[in-house]
Design a protein around this motif. Structure first.
Motif, PDB file in Angstrom:
ATOM      1  N   GLN A 186      31.894-128.118 -41.305  1.00 22.74           N
ATOM      2  CA  GLN A 186      33.009-127.406 -41.018  1.00 22.74           C
ATOM      3  C   GLN A 186      33.262-127.295 -39.831  1.00 22.74           C
ATOM      4  O   GLN A 186      32.279-127.060 -38.778  1.00 22.74           O
ATOM      5  CB  GLN A 186      32.704-125.646 -41.837  1.00 22.74           C
ATOM      6  CG  GLN A 186      33.074-125.910 -43.285  1.00 22.74           C
ATOM      7  CD  GLN A 186      33.134-124.569 -43.695  1.00 22.74           C
ATOM      8  OE1 GLN A 186      32.625-123.356 -43.188  1.00 22.74           O
ATOM      9  NE2 GLN A 186      33.804-124.042 -44.794  1.00 22.74           N
ATOM     10  N   ASP A 187      34.563-127.459 -39.270  1.00 25.53           N
ATOM     11  CA  ASP A 187      34.987-127.677 -37.856  1.00 25.53           C
ATOM     12  C   ASP A 187      33.943-128.218 -37.153  1.00 25.53           C
ATOM     13  O   ASP A 187      33.901-128.056 -35.894  1.00 25.53           O
ATOM     14  CB  ASP A 187      34.831-125.974 -37.324  1.00 25.53           C
ATOM     15  CG  ASP A 187      35.643-125.138 -38.181  1.00 25.53           C
ATOM     16  OD1 ASP A 187      37.043-125.881 -38.447  1.00 25.53           O
ATOM     17  OD2 ASP A 187      35.559-124.183 -38.375  1.00 25.53           O
ATOM     18  N   GLY A 188      33.398-129.358 -37.422  1.00 26.31           N
ATOM     19  CA  GLY A 188      32.674-130.367 -36.974  1.00 26.31           C
ATOM     20  C   GLY A 188      31.239-130.103 -36.779  1.00 26.31           C
ATOM     21  O   GLY A 188      30.681-130.892 -36.465  1.00 26.31           O
ATOM     22  N   ASP A 189      30.923-128.961 -37.349  1.00 23.93           N
ATOM     23  CA  ASP A 189      29.332-128.458 -37.338  1.00 23.93           C
ATOM     24  C   ASP A 189      28.814-128.785 -38.773  1.00 23.93           C
ATOM     25  O   ASP A 189      29.568-128.570 -39.802  1.00 23.93           O
ATOM     26  CB  ASP A 189      29.476-127.163 -36.978  1.00 23.93           C
ATOM     27  CG  ASP A 189      29.643-126.709 -35.505  1.00 23.93           C
ATOM     28  OD1 ASP A 189      29.526-127.864 -34.810  1.00 23.93           O
ATOM     29  OD2 ASP A 189      30.423-125.834 -35.208  1.00 23.93           O
ATOM     30  N   ILE A 190      27.484-129.198 -38.841  1.00 27.47           N
ATOM     31  CA  ILE A 190      27.008-129.271 -39.981  1.00 27.47           C
ATOM     32  C   ILE A 190      26.236-127.797 -40.385  1.00 27.47           C
ATOM     33  O   ILE A 190      25.765-127.187 -39.635  1.00 27.47           O
ATOM     34  CB  ILE A 190      25.861-130.343 -39.927  1.00 27.47           C
ATOM     35  CG1 ILE A 190      26.258-131.578 -39.688  1.00 27.47           C
ATOM     36  CG2 ILE A 190      24.969-130.430 -41.110  1.00 27.47           C
ATOM     37  CD1 ILE A 190      25.278-132.701 -39.361  1.00 27.47           C
ATOM     38  N   TYR A 191      26.467-127.355 -41.603  1.00 33.00           N
ATOM     39  CA  TYR A 191      25.750-125.992 -42.068  1.00 33.00           C
ATOM     40  C   TYR A 191      24.873-126.459 -43.330  1.00 33.00           C
ATOM     41  O   TYR A 191      25.323-126.784 -44.286  1.00 33.00           O
ATOM     42  CB  TYR A 191      26.928-125.357 -42.684  1.00 33.00           C
ATOM     43  CG  TYR A 191      27.867-124.640 -41.493  1.00 33.00           C
ATOM     44  CD1 TYR A 191      27.458-123.588 -40.895  1.00 33.00           C
ATOM     45  CD2 TYR A 191      29.016-125.210 -40.782  1.00 33.00           C
ATOM     46  CE1 TYR A 191      28.163-122.924 -39.835  1.00 33.00           C
ATOM     47  CE2 TYR A 191      29.680-124.664 -40.033  1.00 33.00           C
ATOM     48  CZ  TYR A 191      29.306-123.529 -39.501  1.00 33.00           C
ATOM     49  OH  TYR A 191      30.226-122.989 -38.475  1.00 33.00           O
TER      50      TYR A 191
END
Length: 226
Positions: A186-191
């Motif tokens: 999400q939004d370039g970040d890995i969760y």
């Protein structure tokens, strides 16, 4: 009429209604949607036993006992409990912080009953109301249930690809565990999200792991994401 017993503090201020032409005093619980009615044409019309019975079942016997022994007025009890109203509103400094501390630091629920802990928390604030271990347990489970529901919704509504991973190992005391995680961007970040952690009392075969994986994704309602 005035209601002065601390037990009334577990309810919103009562109102009068008529049920099948019978006059009733209705008390709405602060913690759930249950309404406790006292019919005014009965011999026990002023008895608080029904209110106490529901409060003990809803929030816990120890909390009711603490309130009753405090001798506080209903409004004072409502003020102390105000942060716990609703399914996850734990905004009261005492309950919120204790629940979060116990959860994040993996503390046992019984620690809040420890004499040293209570002495520390009450230093300079002798009237500081510390929740009972069963109350902390109740809050942790409540927060877990709501958080799990929110994660399930997040995953169901996610319109991208979700990656899943499993890890299995055996503890030194020969107990076999498996963890299942989901990973999304999400939004370039890995969760990374831990979906479940559980014991598998059998060999970690592909069939056994596949069965547990199918169970977990089904519980989160994301079987179609696999």
């Amino acid at each position: 009429k005035g209601w002065y017993s601390p037990i009334y503090g577990f309810y919103k201020k009562p109102f009068v209604e008529y049920v099948e032409k019978r006059k009733v005093h209705t008390f709405a619980c602060l913690f759930c949607k249950v309404k406790v009615r006292r019919y005014q044409d009965t011999t026990d019309k002023n008895s608080p036993s029904g209110l106490a019975r529901h409060a003990k079942a809803c929030i816990g016997e120890q909390e009711v006992k603490n309130a009753m022994e405090s001798g506080k007025k209903p409004d004072e009890v409502r003020h102390m409990l105000s942060g716990r109203v609703g399914p996850v509103k734990l905004n009261c400094p005492t309950f919120d912080r204790v629940t979060r501390w116990v959860t994040e630091n993996c503390r046992p629920f019984e620690i809040v009953a420890d004499r040293g802990f209570q002495s520390l928390m009450k230093t300079g604030r002798p009237h500081y109301w510390i929740p009972h271990p069963t109350t902390v347990s109740h809050d942790v489970k409540k927060v877990f249930a709501v958080t799990r529901s929110r994660i399930s919704k997040l995953l169901r509504d996610y319109d991208g690809d979700i990656s899943f991973a499993t890890d299995a190992w055996t503890s030194p005391n020969h107990m076999a565990f498996v963890a299942i995680t989901a990973h999304l961007i999400q939004d370039g970040d890995i969760y990374p999200i831990l979906l479940d952690f559980f014991e598998v009392p059998e060999s970690h075969t592909g069939k056994a792991l596949a069965h547990e994986f199918a169970r977990v994704v089904a519980e989160f309602g994301i079987s179609d994401k696999v």
